[in-house]
Scaffold this motif. Structure first.
Motif, mmCIF file in Angstrom:
data_model
loop_
_atom_site.group_PDB
_atom_site.id
_atom_site.type_symbol
_atom_site.label_atom_id
_atom_site.label_comp_id
_atom_site.label_asym_id
_atom_site.label_seq_id
_atom_site.Cartn_x
_atom_site.Cartn_y
_atom_site.Cartn_z
ATOM 1 N N LEU A 200 0.830 -1.200 0.000
ATOM 2 C CA LEU A 200 0.000 0.000 0.000
ATOM 3 C C LEU A 200 0.868 1.255 0.000
ATOM 4 N N GLU A 201 2.057 1.153 0.595
ATOM 5 C CA GLU A 201 2.976 2.293 0.581
ATOM 6 C C GLU A 201 3.375 2.638 -0.859
ATOM 7 N N ARG A 202 3.618 1.604 -1.664
ATOM 8 C CA ARG A 202 3.967 1.824 -3.057
ATOM 9 C C ARG A 202 2.782 2.415 -3.819
ATOM 10 N N LEU A 203 1.591 1.912 -3.569
ATOM 11 C CA LEU A 203 0.398 2.433 -4.233
ATOM 12 C C LEU A 203 0.110 3.867 -3.796
ATOM 13 N N ASP A 210 -3.458 8.994 0.283
ATOM 14 C CA ASP A 210 -3.019 8.243 1.452
ATOM 15 C C ASP A 210 -3.537 6.816 1.369
ATOM 16 N N ARG A 211 -2.751 5.878 1.880
ATOM 17 C CA ARG A 211 -2.993 4.460 1.614
ATOM 18 C C ARG A 211 -4.355 3.966 2.074
ATOM 19 N N TRP A 212 -4.820 4.429 3.236
ATOM 20 C CA TRP A 212 -6.094 3.909 3.745
ATOM 21 C C TRP A 212 -7.275 4.557 3.020
ATOM 22 N N GLY A 213 -7.141 5.815 2.673
ATOM 23 C CA GLY A 213 -8.175 6.451 1.856
ATOM 24 C C GLY A 213 -8.239 5.813 0.486
ATOM 25 N N LEU A 214 -7.064 5.501 -0.090
ATOM 26 C CA LEU A 214 -7.010 4.826 -1.378
ATOM 27 C C LEU A 214 -7.661 3.452 -1.299
ATOM 28 N N ARG A 220 -14.840 0.883 -3.178
ATOM 29 C CA ARG A 220 -16.126 1.454 -3.574
ATOM 30 C C ARG A 220 -16.212 1.656 -5.085
ATOM 31 N N LEU A 221 -15.088 1.941 -5.728
ATOM 32 C CA LEU A 221 -15.092 2.214 -7.159
ATOM 33 C C LEU A 221 -14.943 0.956 -8.008
ATOM 34 N N PHE A 222 -14.163 -0.028 -7.528
ATOM 35 C CA PHE A 222 -13.855 -1.200 -8.335
ATOM 36 C C PHE A 222 -14.336 -2.509 -7.726
ATOM 37 N N GLY A 223 -14.974 -2.448 -6.567
ATOM 38 C CA GLY A 223 -15.649 -3.612 -6.024
ATOM 39 C C GLY A 223 -14.774 -4.630 -5.327
ATOM 40 N N THR A 224 -13.493 -4.356 -5.166
ATOM 41 C CA THR A 224 -12.601 -5.299 -4.505
ATOM 42 C C THR A 224 -11.404 -4.546 -3.953
ATOM 43 N N SER A 225 -10.554 -5.243 -3.222
ATOM 44 C CA SER A 225 -9.369 -4.602 -2.651
ATOM 45 C C SER A 225 -8.242 -4.559 -3.677
ATOM 46 N N PRO A 226 -7.266 -3.659 -3.493
ATOM 47 C CA PRO A 226 -6.118 -3.649 -4.402
ATOM 48 C C PRO A 226 -5.416 -5.001 -4.489
ATOM 49 N N TYR A 227 -5.267 -5.695 -3.372
ATOM 50 C CA TYR A 227 -4.579 -6.987 -3.383
ATOM 51 C C TYR A 227 -5.331 -8.010 -4.223
#
Length: 291
Positions: A200-203, A210-214, A220-227
């Motif tokens: 998340l730091e890289r993202l 900020d990582r937690w806001g991202l 909410r926008l893409f329906g899943t987590s970055p991982y």
């Protein structure tokens, strides 16, 4: 449509034995970027699993049952299934004659290109009888041997996004601002399958958010987590390699998994079947090293 055989065309398997009957999946080969299938199952189809895409489909014959959001759901001909990204579900026949269906798996990012940063539409219960939605999905689900060209798909995607939003009750009011551009920068970085460990730091550095806001906005926008988004892109790369005859071990490493076992665990979690069973149902020859 009552035949027990798949449409002729790309990726079709006509299973041996059982007088031509049995479970099968036909894979379409389109100019569009998303997987589109037609399939038949006589009993248990999929173990519990989840996608990071919308799974949008229609039952052609029989009774299609699945457990979704804590309840047993039923899809019949004339209705539309819309499984929200990242929602756990399974699949099985709800009657002795089995069921046949078509499905397309559409990334939320494609819906967002139409909606422009509004929260993803959610269809309560996963099954809808709304006529506009049925027509929009039907247009994107011809037989697997009928190609959809790019412009046709883009036109259909526009109608689908708005039909989904209407069937879900109209645009959802956003609680707090969403930074769509920052989330999209992170998504594009993950989509390109970066090498090495992704944090998340890289993202945070890539997106400027900020990582937690991202992380909240991404869901909410893409329906899943970055991982999970990254894992699914890696699994898509594995599928493409397996269909080209690449061994499972090599495909796993090429896609960024630690090893074949690591990939196989995620594959079954994502698709409800093992890589070997998926290959057999799709009619792709698989060596012993792949299963």
């Amino acid at each position: 449509m009552t035949s027990d055989h798949p449409s002729a065309g790309a990726g079709v398997i006509d299973p041996p034995g059982r007088n031509g009957r049995g479970d099968w999946i036909a894979l379409a080969e389109d100019a569009i970027p998303f997987e589109r299938i037609e399939a038949f199952f006589a009993g248990r189809a999929y173990e519990p699993h989840r996608h990071d895409t919308y799974a949008v489909g229609q039952t052609l014959s029989g009774v299609q049952s699945f457990r979704y959001r804590g309840a047993e759901r039923t899809s019949l001909p004339g209705t539309t299934m819309v499984l929200h990204p990242d929602e756990l579900h399974d699949g099985q026949a709800g009657a002795e004659e089995g069921f046949r269906y078509r499905m397309i798996y559409i990334e939320p990012a494609a819906i967002q290109e139409v909606l422009g940063g509004r929260p993803l539409p959610y269809i309560k219960g996963g099954v809808s009888s709304e006529p506009r939605l049925f027509a929009a999905v039907h247009a994107l689900l011809p037989a697997t041997d009928a190609r959809i060209d790019a412009l046709e798909f883009e036109d259909g995607l526009f109608e689908l996004a708005h039909a989904l939003e209407a069937a879900a009750g109209g645009p959802v009011k956003v609680g707090g601002a969403l930074d769509y551009r920052a989330a999209e920068r992170a998504r594009l970085y993950l989509h390109d399958l970066p090498e090495g460990t992704v944090t998340l730091e890289r993202l945070e550095a890539i997106s400027g958010r900020d990582r937690w806001g991202l992380s909240r906005d991404f869901r909410r926008l893409f329906g899943t987590s970055p991982y999970r988004y990254l894992v699914q892109r890696r699994l898509e790369a594995v599928k493409a390699d397996l269909r080209q005859g690449v061994s499972a071990a090599e495909a796993a490493l090429e896609a960024g998994f630690a090893d074949q076992a690591h990939m196989s665990r995620h594959f079954k979690k994502a698709f409800g079947v093992t890589p070997g069973r998926w290959l057999r149902m799709a009619g792709v020859p698989a060596g012993a090293e792949q299963v």
